[in-house]
Design an enzyme around this catalytic site. Structure first.
Site, PDB file in Angstrom:
ATOM      1  N   TYR B 440       0.819  -1.221   0.000  1.00 49.54           N
ATOM      2  CA  TYR B 440       0.000   0.000   0.000  1.00 49.54           C
ATOM      3  C   TYR B 440       0.850   1.269   0.000  1.00 49.54           C
ATOM      4  CZ  TYR B 440      -0.095  -0.256   5.274  1.00 49.54           C
ATOM      5  OH  TYR B 440       0.191  -0.324   6.607  1.00 49.54           O
ATOM      6  N   GLU B 441       0.180   2.389  -0.229  1.00 51.71           N
ATOM      7  CA  GLU B 441       0.884   3.667  -0.428  1.00 51.71           C
ATOM      8  C   GLU B 441       1.876   3.590  -1.599  1.00 51.71           C
ATOM      9  OE1 GLU B 441      -0.231   6.184   1.050  1.00 51.71           O
ATOM     10  OE2 GLU B 441      -1.323   5.264   2.696  1.00 51.71           O
ATOM     11  N   GLY B 442       1.543   2.783  -2.581  1.00 60.54           N
ATOM     12  CA  GLY B 442       2.437   2.600  -3.733  1.00 60.54           C
ATOM     13  C   GLY B 442       3.356   1.422  -3.513  1.00 60.54           C
ATOM     14  N   GLN B 447       7.248   2.927  -6.216  1.00 62.17           N
ATOM     15  CA  GLN B 447       8.236   3.801  -5.572  1.00 62.17           C
ATOM     16  C   GLN B 447       9.510   3.886  -6.417  1.00 62.17           C
ATOM     17  OE1 GLN B 447       7.326   5.424  -2.839  1.00 62.17           O
ATOM     18  NE2 GLN B 447       5.432   4.246  -2.647  1.00 62.17           N
TER      19      GLN B 447
END
Lengths: 599, 599
Positions: B440-442, B447
């Site tokens: 999650y969050e990329g 990233q």
């Protein structure tokens, strides 16, 4: 959602094109009938059982788990019927002794089918795996009467079996085991003690379970030299197997685990249970060694299974999931986005899984072939050579295939992004199931010490040289093949480095024994990467021959060349790190006092 | 069984000895009161909350999971009381705006406490994490009225909040999102659509939940430029927050996940729900970028948390578990065997966890410091510099710390052998919980593309050079420190290599955009290993100074020197593999047709 399909095309490639099992089977007793066509038919049949019967129980088995109540264990819905189908199909008898209801086919066949079962349903596969270990142990050490009763019942699939080694305070260090066996006047023994982590120690799949138990006689020497083997049936029987009284061995509880939840992992309490000596007194641990290679190969096979399962499912997802555009411009301009397989990093994750699944498959088949030869080779020399190779390479296969199998399962999950974390896709179950293979049958650390300490340095480098001679022989034979020349050159360099590193460690170990443990895991992984480079080179050689011959399967063989190239480009460079960490040695590992790791 | 203890000694070292937070806080607005003593007191207090309230709910929360029924979600037993204790302790207000009931302390403090919460109880910590994201978004884009109502209620801990971005068909690719917002005559919007993976979308911890929702106006441009932000409360209220009618947003189901089971991951159905525009029309995705760095740092912090938890528990086990003898002879001759911490390979696993936990902790603190400076730096230039550094290094921190946090959690489990696979020890829960942070969050892949494509190459190498200049400046300053000279030399070599690799990739990318994606993850990990080498060198420099000064904490500082040496010997060599795989390029990744991965 894509389900698992038995990878029969790739299996045929590894068996026939790379490892020439046709010739291998034709030259060992019991293998004569296992022509490539027969093997194909067997695998196709077993593949169907896996796809149609085991796959549908994959998730439900994990969700339901085994249930324990008052000493009884209930397996998840459908498991009993599936087990009966497995037994009635004659699968437990595949490579068992023909004199005891077996089909007498080579052991390797069981490892080949084992992969399919472990991919389709790892929880289920463990009930049938424990059985093979017990069958082999009975075959090697049982009296004719013991074999006629217990081995026959197992081979017929009527009963199930366990291997009872671990105790709460001893796993790796079996010398500490305490379970005792007291001789009774009737020649039997009263077995008392607690065993843990017993796979299938109790369940409802069969009417009886045969426990093979490690225990100590009252006058036995301490440590590993005082351990004997016993047969302890759950239910007593007459010589024909007609069941009688319940023996006093009970399942105290089952473990709640990270994965393989459909497999009952039991605490077994032996409370003066009746047992029968199996093999010689105080030779129990030695006896275990005979089937340890087979169980380690079985665990390596699971590594292949987890990589294959993760690969298949993530490949299907990567072809379907539309998200973002390809770096070089839209590949699916009519759609809202491109399938994620256009992205180089998604391809890296897919190809890594593919390289490990297919590469470790060849490694496992190679090991299984040596297992066949060690058991059935035509003369003593052949058997001994195979045994040596097996001893050297089994720890590599076990640890390397389970480590990279777990890595592959994680890469498969990663391809799904956040969706991989959700249970319904099955990707996280594959990760959880895969995690056990690095732990049981000896952790990666234990395998690494076995490889470097006992096998490589213990043989003064001779065992290693036997294997690298084989690789070099292959390299010489293939030296005119231009397609694989870069791989051959690389292999030759790596072999030199392998020997150089071995010598360095051996020299350092003369003054500090910690140097072996410090280098061991990196050394094992280094060895594993070279082994896979060897097999991928063989695969490329085979594929290039097929292409030269004008095979119709052009795309298939071309994909083998591409995957080999990927392996050499993107996986084999991991050896660079292994070399540096091996050379770094033990110093900074041993410097810190145990009290000063944390403040 | 050893439970988690807040690692206050190491936190103090990172904050004070390495990163000089005393000076940092003294020079930013709102930081004046946060002297080292005050920070100590805050962390000690928060540590107690974690140890006494959150740790006891660690396993039960995982076992009970959240329960969904008819749109309502019940959190595990004890969570509501723990949340109230957390809110009443004023923890949601720690670094929030003083004008809206906040304490106004620097943002970094929330990341420091965030690690403790995530170690103690990751499932719980996610309820409080979502809150911070919403508070920051409201603070940046809310009208005074919106802030006075929603932000205040969140800061006071009375209400909870979510960020609603993902939809079933779009995660990474938010340009595809479909949720629509139709203007109503009263100036509000009717929000309709389905959001998935909404952390804390529904639960029983608070009376109201504020959803920050990405949606499209009817006339919005396609893609990412047509997305706006809306506030959608679960329950409507007046301007004072007195609750009224239920809004038409409902939780359709919760996900069954691999881990973080105590955290409700919700499917949220917006059925013409009343929403209020937050910030400017069509600037929603831009708005998300403002708090994206903060959420990525929070995820990096989780990587630290999982490494720390695994380390603490496996260290305790390794000191207690007796099995086998040390390679150089018995260390515990009175006992039946030696504690397994005597074995070099067990130490390798412990030290790897330690090096990542403590190394990534410094990295995260460094990032948090830049976050403070980007928000509160004394002048525009300072703020911009910090922002640039943050933009460059946040993707490294997020992906590297979560990858190595997961690796560490697995090593922690591995130290337990088979016991690590059993739920009661908590090691496998740590692995399962840790797995989400790479997604999650990329994802790591996202990233890596952000780092290499957008930041490094996108800035023509300028952003990278700014950071490496800083490292080189440090190296020059420390050139007379003999203890760390070998590290300084190594760092200088690696920086040169970093620039060389960057140039190579940039050159190749001019003709083939796939070269960026092909190199990206290896490049990110390479960068991460160098960053940690930089921080471990700083740690060694700080420790050597303390030892030279005759500190009484000799063993502590000596252990820092030893761990730094271990990092350079046994972890940093991983850069060798990164370099080779980066140089291998895209060719063998892209060669295979999507149809030919499997046959």
């Amino acid at each position: 959602m894509t389900e698992y399909t038995a990878p029969l095309r790739d299996i045929r490639f590894a068996l026939n094109d790379v490892l020439d099992f046709g010739y291998h089977y034709a030259t060992i007793p019991g293998g004569e009938d296992a022509t490539p066509e027969v093997v194909d038919a067997i695998l196709e049949e077993f593949g169907k059982l896996c796809e149609n019967t085991l796959v549908p129980l994959y998730r439900s088995g994990d969700e339901e788990e085994c249930q324990w109540q008052d000493g009884e264990v209930t397996t998840p819905k459908g498991f009993k019927a599936a087990y009966q189908q497995y037994a009635q199909g004659g699968w437990p008898s595949l490579s068992s002794d023909i004199d005891y209801s077996g089909q007498g086919l080579p052991s390797s066949l069981s490892h080949i089918t084992g992969e399919l079962a472990a991919s389709a349903n790892m929880g289920f596969a463990l009930y049938t795996g424990g059985q093979s270990g017990a069958i082999e142990t009975l075959a090697a050490f049982g009296s004719p009467e013991q074999r006629d009763l217990y081995e026959r019942k197992l081979i017929e699939g009527e009963w199930n079996a366990t291997m009872c080694l671990t105790e709460p305070h001893c796993g790796t260090d079996l010398g500490l085991l305490r379970t005792k066996a007291e001789p009774q006047t009737d020649g039997s023994y009263a077995i008392t003690g607690t065993k843990i982590f017993i796979t299938g120690g109790e369940h409802d799949l069969t009417d009886n379970i045969v426990h093979i138990v490690l225990a100590r006689l009252p006058d036995a020497p301490q440590g590993t030299k005082g351990i004997s083997l016993f047969i302890v049936p759950k239910v007593m029987s007459d010589a024909e197997g007609n069941l009688g009284e319940r023996n006093s061995v009970y399942c105290g509880s089952i473990e709640h685990k990270m994965g393989i939840k459909a497999s009952a992992t039991c605490v077994m309490n032996f409370d003066g249970a009746t047992g029968y000596l199996l093999g010689d007194v105080n030779r129990g641990l030695m006896a275990m060694f005979t089937f340890m290679n087979a169980s380690r190969i079985a665990t390596a096979t699971q590594g292949v299974a987890h990589a294959e399962l993760g690969f298949q499912k993530s490949l299907a997802y990567a072809r379907e999931r539309l998200q973002m555009r390809a770096p070089n411009g839209p590949q699916n301009p009519q759609g809202p986005a491109d399938p994620i397989i256009v992205h180089p990093d998604v391809r890296r994750m897919l190809l890594t899984q593919k390289a490990f699944a297919e590469g470790n498959r060849m490694l496992v088949y190679f090991l299984s072939k040596q297992l066949d030869l060690s058991e059935r080779g035509q003369n003593k020399e052949t058997r001994q050579q195979a045994k040596n190779l097996l001893d050297l390479m089994t720890p590599i296969g076990k640890a390397f295939a389970s480590e990279t199998g777990f890595e592959s399962a994680n890469l498969g999950l990663q391809c799904f992004g956040g969706h991989g974390y959700i249970r319904e896709w099955g990707m996280e179950q594959n990760v959880r199931d895969a995690r056990i293979s690095m732990l049981y049958e000896g952790t990666t650390g234990v395998q690494a010490l076995d490889l470097l300490g006992r096998k490589v340095l213990g043989s003064g480098g001779v065992m290693l040289k036997t294997f690298t001679d084989q690789i070099q022989f292959f390299c010489q034979n293939e030296s005119s093949n231009e397609t694989i020349k870069p791989y051959i050159n690389k292999l030759n360099q790596l072999i030199e480095e392998w020997h150089r590193l071995t010598k360095t460690i051996g020299d350092k170990a003369l003054t500090d024994a910690n140097e072996i443990g410090a280098a061991s895991v990196s050394y094992l992984m280094f060895s594993g990467y070279i082994c896979l480079a060897y097999f991928w080179t063989q695969a490329a050689a085979a594929a290039s021959r097929k292409l030269d011959e004008g095979s119709e399967d052009k795309d298939f063989y071309q994909s083998k060349l591409t995957t080999a190239q990927f392996y050499f480009d993107h996986v084999l460079p991991r050896t660079r790190t292994c070399v540096e960490t091996i050379n770094a040695g033990a110093e900074s590992l041993m410097a810190l006092d145990a009290q000063h790791f944390q403040f």
